[in-house]
Design a protein around this motif. Structure first.
Motif, PDB file in Angstrom:
ATOM      1  N   ASP A  94      40.521  92.292  -9.610  1.00 19.15           N
ATOM      2  CA  ASP A  94      41.637  92.774 -10.193  1.00 19.15           C
ATOM      3  C   ASP A  94      42.383  93.247  -8.716  1.00 19.15           C
ATOM      4  O   ASP A  94      41.776  94.008  -8.296  1.00 19.15           O
ATOM      5  N   VAL A  95      43.445  92.632  -8.542  1.00 17.35           N
ATOM      6  CA  VAL A  95      44.014  93.056  -7.380  1.00 17.35           C
ATOM      7  C   VAL A  95      45.639  93.377  -7.362  1.00 17.35           C
ATOM      8  O   VAL A  95      46.425  92.650  -8.147  1.00 17.35           O
ATOM      9  N   GLU A  96      45.861  94.474  -6.948  1.00 14.37           N
ATOM     10  CA  GLU A  96      47.283  94.980  -7.208  1.00 14.37           C
ATOM     11  C   GLU A  96      47.807  95.086  -5.870  1.00 14.37           C
ATOM     12  O   GLU A  96      47.303  95.500  -4.771  1.00 14.37           O
ATOM     13  N   PHE A  97      49.216  94.906  -5.589  1.00 13.65           N
ATOM     14  CA  PHE A  97      50.058  95.199  -4.518  1.00 13.65           C
ATOM     15  C   PHE A  97      51.247  95.850  -4.965  1.00 13.65           C
ATOM     16  O   PHE A  97      51.808  95.415  -5.981  1.00 13.65           O
ATOM     17  N   TYR A  98      51.542  96.762  -4.287  1.00 12.72           N
ATOM     18  CA  TYR A  98      52.712  97.674  -4.441  1.00 12.72           C
ATOM     19  C   TYR A  98      53.559  97.715  -3.239  1.00 12.72           C
ATOM     20  O   TYR A  98      52.905  98.511  -2.265  1.00 12.72           O
ATOM     21  N   LEU A  99      54.612  97.613  -3.277  1.00 16.67           N
ATOM     22  CA  LEU A  99      55.705  97.815  -2.062  1.00 16.67           C
ATOM     23  C   LEU A  99      56.331  98.986  -2.076  1.00 16.67           C
ATOM     24  O   LEU A  99      57.139  99.324  -3.024  1.00 16.67           O
ATOM     25  N   ASP A 100      55.824  99.777  -1.166  1.00 21.70           N
ATOM     26  CA  ASP A 100      56.061 101.158  -1.031  1.00 21.70           C
ATOM     27  C   ASP A 100      57.171 101.242  -0.039  1.00 21.70           C
ATOM     28  O   ASP A 100      56.869 101.474   1.211  1.00 21.70           O
ATOM     29  N   ARG A 101      58.431 101.435  -0.746  1.00 18.45           N
ATOM     30  CA  ARG A 101      59.717 101.403   0.097  1.00 18.45           C
ATOM     31  C   ARG A 101      59.758 102.597   1.039  1.00 18.45           C
ATOM     32  O   ARG A 101      60.278 102.530   2.064  1.00 18.45           O
ATOM     33  N   ASN A 102      59.140 103.690   0.542  1.00 18.36           N
ATOM     34  CA  ASN A 102      59.278 105.000   1.119  1.00 18.36           C
ATOM     35  C   ASN A 102      58.539 104.719   2.506  1.00 18.36           C
ATOM     36  O   ASN A 102      58.709 105.250   3.724  1.00 18.36           O
ATOM     37  N   ALA A 103      57.349 104.303   2.396  1.00 19.65           N
ATOM     38  CA  ALA A 103      56.449 104.407   3.575  1.00 19.65           C
ATOM     39  C   ALA A 103      56.534 103.076   4.288  1.00 19.65           C
ATOM     40  O   ALA A 103      56.036 102.656   5.467  1.00 19.65           O
ATOM     41  N   LEU A 116      49.137  96.978   3.751  1.00 30.25           N
ATOM     42  CA  LEU A 116      49.516  95.920   4.532  1.00 30.25           C
ATOM     43  C   LEU A 116      51.252  96.174   5.139  1.00 30.25           C
ATOM     44  O   LEU A 116      51.736  96.721   4.382  1.00 30.25           O
ATOM     45  N   ASN A 117      51.057  95.894   6.384  1.00 27.37           N
ATOM     46  CA  ASN A 117      52.447  96.150   6.971  1.00 27.37           C
ATOM     47  C   ASN A 117      53.318  94.718   7.091  1.00 27.37           C
ATOM     48  O   ASN A 117      52.685  93.597   7.040  1.00 27.37           O
ATOM     49  N   PHE A 118      54.438  95.194   7.272  1.00 29.22           N
ATOM     50  CA  PHE A 118      55.459  93.743   7.277  1.00 29.22           C
ATOM     51  C   PHE A 118      56.633  94.254   8.178  1.00 29.22           C
ATOM     52  O   PHE A 118      56.870  95.483   8.383  1.00 29.22           O
ATOM     53  N   THR A 119      57.213  93.193   8.909  1.00 27.22           N
ATOM     54  CA  THR A 119      58.117  93.660   9.729  1.00 27.22           C
ATOM     55  C   THR A 119      59.868  93.079   9.218  1.00 27.22           C
ATOM     56  O   THR A 119      60.597  93.182   9.801  1.00 27.22           O
ATOM     57  N   SER A 120      59.529  92.181   8.221  1.00 24.44           N
ATOM     58  CA  SER A 120      60.592  91.572   7.604  1.00 24.44           C
ATOM     59  C   SER A 120      61.196  92.714   6.793  1.00 24.44           C
ATOM     60  O   SER A 120      60.829  93.852   6.632  1.00 24.44           O
ATOM     61  N   THR A 121      62.060  92.148   5.802  1.00 18.47           N
ATOM     62  CA  THR A 121      62.795  93.176   4.780  1.00 18.47           C
ATOM     63  C   THR A 121      61.687  93.022   3.647  1.00 18.47           C
ATOM     64  O   THR A 121      60.833  92.023   3.503  1.00 18.47           O
ATOM     65  N   ILE A 141      44.410  88.181   3.486  1.00 15.78           N
ATOM     66  CA  ILE A 141      45.755  88.358   2.865  1.00 15.78           C
ATOM     67  C   ILE A 141      46.543  89.046   4.117  1.00 15.78           C
ATOM     68  O   ILE A 141      47.804  88.304   4.239  1.00 15.78           O
ATOM     69  N   ARG A 142      45.972  90.089   4.641  1.00 10.63           N
ATOM     70  CA  ARG A 142      46.745  90.735   5.772  1.00 10.63           C
ATOM     71  C   ARG A 142      46.846  89.835   7.118  1.00 10.63           C
ATOM     72  O   ARG A 142      48.124  89.812   7.607  1.00 10.63           O
ATOM     73  N   ALA A 143      45.766  88.812   7.294  1.00  9.46           N
ATOM     74  CA  ALA A 143      46.180  87.993   8.501  1.00  9.46           C
ATOM     75  C   ALA A 143      47.065  86.808   7.980  1.00  9.46           C
ATOM     76  O   ALA A 143      47.795  86.683   9.122  1.00  9.46           O
ATOM     77  N   VAL A 185      55.542 100.092   3.560  1.00 10.23           N
ATOM     78  CA  VAL A 185      54.256  99.306   3.819  1.00 10.23           C
ATOM     79  C   VAL A 185      53.804  98.540   2.196  1.00 10.23           C
ATOM     80  O   VAL A 185      54.523  99.163   1.264  1.00 10.23           O
ATOM     81  N   ILE A 186      52.953  97.632   1.963  1.00  9.45           N
ATOM     82  CA  ILE A 186      52.446  97.329   0.873  1.00  9.45           C
ATOM     83  C   ILE A 186      51.205  97.875   0.517  1.00  9.45           C
ATOM     84  O   ILE A 186      50.144  97.564   1.200  1.00  9.45           O
TER      85      ILE A 186
END
Length: 129
Positions: free
Chosen positions: A89-98, A42-47, A124-126, A100-101
């Motif tokens: 089971d769904v996991e999300f990990y904010l990868d600060r290096n890349a 998942l991409n994001f443009t915010s902090t 969720i992406r949408a 992305v989530i």
């Protein structure tokens, strides 16, 4: 709760990675290298902080969903199917290096998920955009 199954014990982030998908096709992961399981992160443009807060709000807005644990840059949620109560089971990990989530969505039971896990992540992406 007939089809809930047992909560896996291999979840979480280890060395920046979520658990691998099993061989069955009922799992998608942004860190998987094979085409059956691969899905874009998942991409994001915010902090990062705003992104994880927004993600959490999206998860909580979805039906039959419960956040089981969250820890800084990590969220683990259970999604139940409406009809038979199958649990994913769904996991999300904010990868600060890349920046992305990373995501992993896997059914606990059965073989095929009829594309449910992939569809969920795309929904969720949408909403995250």
């Amino acid at each position: 709760m007939v089809f809930a199954g047992k909560r896996p014990n291999n979840l979480g982030v280890s060395n920046g990675k979520l658990a691998s998908c099993p061989n069955s096709p009922n799992c998608v992961s942004s860190q998987s290298l094979d085409t059956v399981h691969q899905i874009a992160p998942l991409n994001f443009t915010s902090t990062p902080e705003q992104a994880i807060t927004k993600l959490k709000n999206i998860i909580q807005s979805l039906p039959k969903t419960k956040i089981i644990s969250e820890n800084g840059d990590y969220i683990y949620a259970e999604f139940k199917s409406a009809l038979l109560g199958f649990v994913d089971d769904v996991e999300f990990y904010l990868d600060r290096n890349a920046n992305v989530i990373q995501v992993r969505s896997a059914s606990r039971l059965g073989q095929s998920d009829l594309g449910v896990n992939r569809k969920r992540i795309e929904t969720i992406r949408a909403k995250l955009k």
